[in-house]
Write an enzyme that holds these catalytic residues in place. Sequence first.
Site, short mmCIF file in Angstrom:
data_model
loop_
_atom_site.label_atom_id
_atom_site.label_comp_id
_atom_site.label_asym_id
_atom_site.label_seq_id
_atom_site.Cartn_x
_atom_site.Cartn_y
_atom_site.Cartn_z
N ASN A 136 1.00 -1.07 -0.04
CA ASN A 136 0.08 0.00 0.05
C ASN A 136 0.88 1.12 0.05
OD1 ASN A 136 -1.73 1.93 0.38
ND2 ASN A 136 -2.19 1.49 2.57
N LYS B 257 0.05 4.25 -0.51
CA LYS B 257 -0.58 5.46 0.09
C LYS B 257 -0.33 6.59 -0.76
CE LYS B 257 -0.23 3.41 4.62
NZ LYS B 257 -0.07 3.58 6.19
N HIS C 171 -9.74 1.35 4.94
CA HIS C 171 -8.39 1.49 5.48
C HIS C 171 -8.65 2.70 6.95
CE1 HIS C 171 -4.23 2.82 6.45
NE2 HIS C 171 -3.88 1.67 5.91
N GLU D 48 -6.87 5.13 7.71
CA GLU D 48 -6.71 6.48 7.34
C GLU D 48 -8.09 7.08 6.62
OE1 GLU D 48 -2.89 5.78 5.36
OE2 GLU D 48 -1.87 5.26 7.40
N GLU E 71 -5.58 -4.63 10.59
CA GLU E 71 -4.30 -3.58 10.84
C GLU E 71 -4.45 -2.92 12.21
OE1 GLU E 71 -2.38 -2.58 6.93
OE2 GLU E 71 -3.98 -1.17 7.09
N GLY F 41 2.34 2.47 10.53
CA GLY F 41 3.59 3.45 10.50
C GLY F 41 3.87 4.04 11.78
N SER G 67 3.24 -1.89 10.18
CA SER G 67 4.73 -1.74 10.67
C SER G 67 5.28 -3.45 10.31
CB SER G 67 4.97 -1.70 12.00
OG SER G 67 4.50 -0.26 12.08
#
Length: 255
Positions: free
Chosen positions: A12, A14, A99, A101, A169, A175, A214
């Site tokens: 991904n 992003k 996701h 985000e 996730e 991240g 991560s």
Amino acid sequence: MIRGPRPLVAGNWKMNGLRSSLAEVAAICEAVAAGRAGRAEVVVCPPATLLMAAAALCEKSKVGVGGQDCHAEPGGAFTGDISAQMLRDAGAAFVILGHSERRSGHRETNAMVQAKVKTALRAGLSAIVCVGETRAEREAGNALPVVGAQLAGSIPEDAPPEGIVVAYEPVWAIGTGIIAKPDEIAAMHGFIRGEAGRRLAGQRAGARILYGGSVKPANAKEVLSLENVDGALVGGASLNCAEFMEIAAFYRQVT
Ligand code: PGA
């Protein structure tokens, strides 16, 4: 002995990557052709502007491409959005949906994610549906119910398991360089296996369940060897072919 479905390692990107980054896609195609991902399926999800070029690069390889989001409507007056059919038209076979985000930054609810999943499936895409709890939810002992509700709300009842990939996730692991502990991952993936099996009823193989957050070359083996982990959704480490393929290379050793 081969256990479970074919593993999947998805990158991904992003909102990272420019045209020059296509060199990484070409390198991934070469590495996969050379057998460096073993029996794993490898997918790259670049930003939408790179999708067609990435798909062209991947056309003759076994590497798939995916989008990072799509609209719930099949088309129309939605300035700035992208439809599932457009992703398909650009050469994508997958789309990441829900996701964290997008759930947090764009206020996407489970119902919105489910509507997108339905549209994506209708367009012939496989949906990588992301779920995961926040640090506060885990600390309050609510990780399983939160993820259970996300699964129930985000995955359509009648979705074919081959069209659904679940990515667990934990929000606090994305991240941050902090990865969930093996027992946390194993417990959650076992739970998701049961829930997904119930939702996507009557299907023997079931949806693939990826871990994300991560994942790096240094921890890939520990994560990917856990029961009910069918691969990884990789963010930061997927931007670099060498790192990404080092993760996928876990599946060279596994038959
Ligand atoms: P990360 O991102 O690997 O950089 O933590 C994973 C993701 O958000 O899919």
